[in-house]
Motif scaffolding. Structure first.
Motif, PDB file in Angstrom:
ATOM      1  N   LYS A 179      13.129 -65.966  -5.946  1.00  0.00           N
ATOM      2  CA  LYS A 179      14.366 -66.699  -6.254  1.00  0.00           C
ATOM      3  C   LYS A 179      15.316 -65.771  -7.005  1.00  0.00           C
ATOM      4  O   LYS A 179      15.692 -66.009  -8.152  1.00  0.00           O
ATOM      5  N   ILE A 180      15.731 -64.714  -6.326  1.00  0.00           N
ATOM      6  CA  ILE A 180      16.506 -63.641  -6.955  1.00  0.00           C
ATOM      7  C   ILE A 180      17.836 -64.119  -7.537  1.00  0.00           C
ATOM      8  O   ILE A 180      18.350 -63.555  -8.493  1.00  0.00           O
ATOM      9  N   ILE A 217      12.370 -67.411 -16.476  1.00  0.00           N
ATOM     10  CA  ILE A 217      11.524 -66.653 -17.395  1.00  0.00           C
ATOM     11  C   ILE A 217      10.077 -66.703 -16.924  1.00  0.00           C
ATOM     12  O   ILE A 217       9.543 -67.774 -16.641  1.00  0.00           O
ATOM     13  N   ILE A 218       9.469 -65.531 -16.857  1.00  0.00           N
ATOM     14  CA  ILE A 218       8.049 -65.408 -16.541  1.00  0.00           C
ATOM     15  C   ILE A 218       7.351 -64.985 -17.830  1.00  0.00           C
ATOM     16  O   ILE A 218       7.728 -63.979 -18.437  1.00  0.00           O
ATOM     17  N   ASP A 227      14.413 -59.070 -11.690  1.00  0.00           N
ATOM     18  CA  ASP A 227      15.577 -58.832 -10.842  1.00  0.00           C
ATOM     19  C   ASP A 227      15.083 -58.932  -9.404  1.00  0.00           C
ATOM     20  O   ASP A 227      14.866 -60.028  -8.910  1.00  0.00           O
ATOM     21  N   LYS A 228      14.828 -57.820  -8.757  1.00  0.00           N
ATOM     22  CA  LYS A 228      14.381 -57.849  -7.363  1.00  0.00           C
ATOM     23  C   LYS A 228      12.867 -57.963  -7.232  1.00  0.00           C
ATOM     24  O   LYS A 228      12.364 -58.348  -6.185  1.00  0.00           O
ATOM     25  N   PRO A 274      13.268 -55.056 -14.501  1.00  0.00           N
ATOM     26  CA  PRO A 274      13.656 -56.442 -14.748  1.00  0.00           C
ATOM     27  C   PRO A 274      15.042 -56.541 -15.385  1.00  0.00           C
ATOM     28  O   PRO A 274      15.534 -55.586 -15.985  1.00  0.00           O
ATOM     29  N   ARG A 275      15.654 -57.712 -15.256  1.00  0.00           N
ATOM     30  CA  ARG A 275      16.932 -57.941 -15.933  1.00  0.00           C
ATOM     31  C   ARG A 275      16.731 -57.875 -17.444  1.00  0.00           C
ATOM     32  O   ARG A 275      17.551 -57.327 -18.167  1.00  0.00           O
ATOM     33  N   PHE A 276      15.606 -58.448 -17.885  1.00  0.00           N
ATOM     34  CA  PHE A 276      15.254 -58.428 -19.306  1.00  0.00           C
ATOM     35  C   PHE A 276      13.738 -58.500 -19.412  1.00  0.00           C
ATOM     36  O   PHE A 276      13.087 -59.183 -18.621  1.00  0.00           O
ATOM     37  N   ILE A 277      13.187 -57.794 -20.394  1.00  0.00           N
ATOM     38  CA  ILE A 277      11.751 -57.902 -20.673  1.00  0.00           C
ATOM     39  C   ILE A 277      11.515 -57.687 -22.160  1.00  0.00           C
ATOM     40  O   ILE A 277      12.177 -56.860 -22.795  1.00  0.00           O
ATOM     41  N   ARG A 278      10.591 -58.470 -22.695  1.00  0.00           N
ATOM     42  CA  ARG A 278      10.166 -58.331 -24.093  1.00  0.00           C
ATOM     43  C   ARG A 278       8.637 -58.286 -24.093  1.00  0.00           C
ATOM     44  O   ARG A 278       7.983 -59.079 -23.419  1.00  0.00           O
TER      45      ARG A 278
END
Length: 128
Positions: free
Chosen positions: A16-17, A22-23, A52-53, A92-96
């Motif tokens: 679902k690009i 949030i994963i 992201d992709k 990723p667009r964002f990762i923590r």
């Protein structure tokens, strides 16, 4: 079937690009070795990311994390290395990544590291 730890992180296409979702992944059995004493250090790893992709494939992540159990690493270094490797393979667009290390010598250590794509802006949070 026997699996061996390895540094090959695999990804799959984001299903679902067009949506920021949030994963969250929690791994309570992370182990590495203290580079000073050789004693084991234990931690719980908490990942939260917006793909992201590509999404991170969980079995390959497990095998990758398992590899650290015999490696000497400072908490700060290993946490940032894991994040760097995940960013490299999945962008990723964002990762923590939050690594909560168990007590050792009366000291708890928590390392939090993040990465955000340059042109990505998070959507406004909706509280219901």
């Amino acid at each position: 079937m026997s699996y061996q730890p390895n540094k090959v992180l695999e990804v799959f296409d984001n299903p679902k690009i067009e949506r920021d979702f949030i994963i969250q992944i929690n791994m309570p059995e992370f182990t590495c070795l203290c580079p000073k004493t050789g004693q084991p250090d234990f931690a719980t790893l908490h990942f939260a990311y917006i793909a992201d992709k590509a999404c991170i494939e969980l079995k390959s992540l497990k095998m990758y994390i398992w590899l650290y159990r015999n490696e000497g690493a400072f908490h700060e270094a290993v946490t940032n290395q894991i994040l760097d490797d995940l960013v490299q393979v999945s962008n990723p667009r964002f990762i923590r990544l939050k690594a909560i290390f168990n007590i050792r010598g009366g000291v708890y250590t928590t390392i939090i590291t993040e990465h955000k794509q340059k042109n990505w802006t998070p959507k406004a949070k909706v509280d219901l």
